[in-house]
Write an enzyme that holds these catalytic residues in place. Sequence first.
Site, PDB file in Angstrom:
ATOM      1  CE  LYS A 126      34.752 -22.828  21.110  1.00 18.86           C
ATOM      2  NZ  LYS A 126      35.568 -21.948  21.894  1.00 18.86           N
TER       3      LYS A 126
ATOM      4  CE  LYS B 193      39.465 -28.349  18.562  1.00 15.63           C
ATOM      5  NZ  LYS B 193      39.212 -28.062  19.951  1.00 15.63           N
TER       6      LYS B 193
HETATM    7  P1  NDP Z   1      46.784 -26.007  24.464  1.00 14.96           P
HETATM    8  O1  NDP Z   1      47.300 -26.743  23.303  1.00 14.96           O
HETATM    9  O2  NDP Z   1      47.450 -24.762  24.904  1.00 14.96           O
HETATM   10  O3  NDP Z   1      46.742 -26.975  25.739  1.00 14.96           O
HETATM   11  C1  NDP Z   1      46.248 -28.272  25.655  1.00 14.96           C
HETATM   12  C2  NDP Z   1      46.546 -28.988  26.952  1.00 14.96           C
HETATM   13  O4  NDP Z   1      46.052 -30.318  26.855  1.00 14.96           O
HETATM   14  C3  NDP Z   1      48.022 -29.080  27.263  1.00 14.96           C
HETATM   15  O5  NDP Z   1      48.161 -28.831  28.631  1.00 14.96           O
HETATM   16  C4  NDP Z   1      48.365 -30.534  26.909  1.00 14.96           C
HETATM   17  O6  NDP Z   1      49.344 -31.122  27.709  1.00 14.96           O
HETATM   18  C5  NDP Z   1      47.078 -31.239  27.215  1.00 14.96           C
HETATM   19  N1  NDP Z   1      46.919 -32.470  26.437  1.00 14.96           N
HETATM   20  C6  NDP Z   1      46.925 -32.577  25.090  1.00 14.96           C
HETATM   21  N2  NDP Z   1      46.668 -33.863  24.717  1.00 14.96           N
HETATM   22  C7  NDP Z   1      46.507 -34.562  25.856  1.00 14.96           C
HETATM   23  C8  NDP Z   1      46.234 -35.930  26.162  1.00 14.96           C
HETATM   24  N3  NDP Z   1      46.060 -36.829  25.191  1.00 14.96           N
HETATM   25  N4  NDP Z   1      46.146 -36.291  27.459  1.00 14.96           N
HETATM   26  C9  NDP Z   1      46.327 -35.392  28.439  1.00 14.96           C
HETATM   27  N5  NDP Z   1      46.600 -34.088  28.224  1.00 14.96           N
HETATM   28  C10 NDP Z   1      46.677 -33.669  26.959  1.00 14.96           C
HETATM   29  O7  NDP Z   1      45.227 -25.747  24.163  1.00 14.96           O
HETATM   30  P2  NDP Z   1      44.299 -24.584  24.733  1.00 14.96           P
HETATM   31  O8  NDP Z   1      44.469 -24.468  26.192  1.00 14.96           O
HETATM   32  O9  NDP Z   1      44.435 -23.388  23.876  1.00 14.96           O
HETATM   33  O10 NDP Z   1      42.855 -25.191  24.375  1.00 14.96           O
HETATM   34  C11 NDP Z   1      42.236 -26.185  25.182  1.00 14.96           C
HETATM   35  C12 NDP Z   1      40.785 -26.323  24.716  1.00 14.96           C
HETATM   36  O11 NDP Z   1      40.116 -25.075  24.890  1.00 14.96           O
HETATM   37  C13 NDP Z   1      40.653 -26.682  23.233  1.00 14.96           C
HETATM   38  O12 NDP Z   1      39.589 -27.574  23.064  1.00 14.96           O
HETATM   39  C14 NDP Z   1      40.391 -25.344  22.567  1.00 14.96           C
HETATM   40  O13 NDP Z   1      39.685 -25.508  21.348  1.00 14.96           O
HETATM   41  C15 NDP Z   1      39.578 -24.637  23.643  1.00 14.96           C
HETATM   42  N6  NDP Z   1      39.653 -23.179  23.613  1.00 14.96           N
HETATM   43  C16 NDP Z   1      40.851 -22.504  23.556  1.00 14.96           C
HETATM   44  C17 NDP Z   1      40.883 -21.114  23.537  1.00 14.96           C
HETATM   45  C18 NDP Z   1      42.164 -20.323  23.496  1.00 14.96           C
HETATM   46  O14 NDP Z   1      42.084 -19.091  23.335  1.00 14.96           O
HETATM   47  N7  NDP Z   1      43.338 -20.922  23.642  1.00 14.96           N
HETATM   48  C19 NDP Z   1      39.634 -20.334  23.553  1.00 14.96           C
HETATM   49  C20 NDP Z   1      38.451 -21.128  23.684  1.00 14.96           C
HETATM   50  C21 NDP Z   1      38.472 -22.495  23.693  1.00 14.96           C
HETATM   51  P3  NDP Z   1      50.857 -31.272  27.241  1.00 14.96           P
HETATM   52  O15 NDP Z   1      51.442 -29.923  27.563  1.00 14.96           O
HETATM   53  O16 NDP Z   1      51.407 -32.341  28.042  1.00 14.96           O
HETATM   54  O17 NDP Z   1      50.822 -31.565  25.769  1.00 14.96           O
END
Ligand code: NDP
Length: 294
Positions: free
Chosen positions: A179, A247
């Site tokens: 990744k 990140k």
């Molecule tokens: P988002 O920011 O859209 O979502 C993150 C989620 O994690 C939210 O639901 C948030 O909840 C929750 N969260 C954050 N901090 C905490 C915590 N301390 N405890 C519990 N829940 C938490 O991120 P993405 O969905 O875009 O990305 C998620 C992962 O996937 C990342 O690692 C990213 O690098 C990876 N990724 C993303 C892609 C994309 O296109 N978006 C593509 C490929 C990989 P809350 O709403 O309550 O803050």
Amino acid sequence: MFSSSKFNETKIGFIGLGAIGKPMAKNLHIAGFILKVYNRTIDINDLEPMNISQACSSPIEVASDIDVLAICLPDEKAVEEVIFGDKGAINSLAERNIIVDFSTISPDSAKSFSSRCKQYNIDYIDAPVTGGTEGAINGSLSILLGGNYLAVEKIRPILSILGNNIHFFGESGSGQKVKAVNQVLVAGAYASLAEAIVLAQSLELPMEQVISSLSKGAGSSWALKNRSISMINDYYPLGFKLSLHNKDLDIALKVANRLGLDLAITKQIKLKEEELISLGYGDHDLSVLRKSFD
Ligand code: NDP
């Protein structure tokens, strides 16, 4: 092996219903898996279309009486908190449960989480994904796996609902290493797309025709096909947050640094991203990188 057959009622807990986790969870639900979900903030209107009856109020609750725990969180701090924190999943997972972590974190953290989980007789698989929100919605993600091969095989029916390009790379942390390589590719693809669009617009070319002609040529990329419209219109709906990609570049550069490698282009792009983050663009889609090239 865990299947979605109604005769084998595999129970999945899902933590992290963000841009990518939510459509993944939805696809698992549609495929017939029994799903419990946890997100810190839950909008019940979001869950209703998923018809998910079990929205839990803590990681410890979502992890009880399940077979597989799926996680999709922004970074390793969040992953550590939901697995090992006060209300962490580890407190209610059963022996031989499997954690599949779709978050992008460092290879070292994945390795460390895996060995900590092993003490509880739980397999932790690093399973970062690529393919964007489009891939998550369509169930066409690429999934990059590291960990215990037998555990990976057990959850393959689950993975095949989420992605159609599934690769196992070996020991814990291997998926995250691949990744990191991917995120270096993504950096270059978005940055060169931004430069190319600025050039084409400055030449006053017909942008629609430019994109459609070049998307079948040697310069094509996922970014060109999926994010050129955002850059042309200077409008950046999510997608993938700039701050999350930054990140990921931090992870990639640390991995490279340890090997004595100097990823000069990636370093430059990371600096451009940081400038944009300081201007308040961190929560915009990564295609906002175009603003650095104006
Ligand atoms: P988002 O920011 O859209 O979502 C993150 C989620 O994690 C939210 O639901 C948030 O909840 C929750 N969260 C954050 N901090 C905490 C915590 N301390 N405890 C519990 N829940 C938490 O991120 P993405 O969905 O875009 O990305 C998620 C992962 O996937 C990342 O690692 C990213 O690098 C990876 N990724 C993303 C892609 C994309 O296109 N978006 C593509 C490929 C990989 P809350 O709403 O309550 O803050």
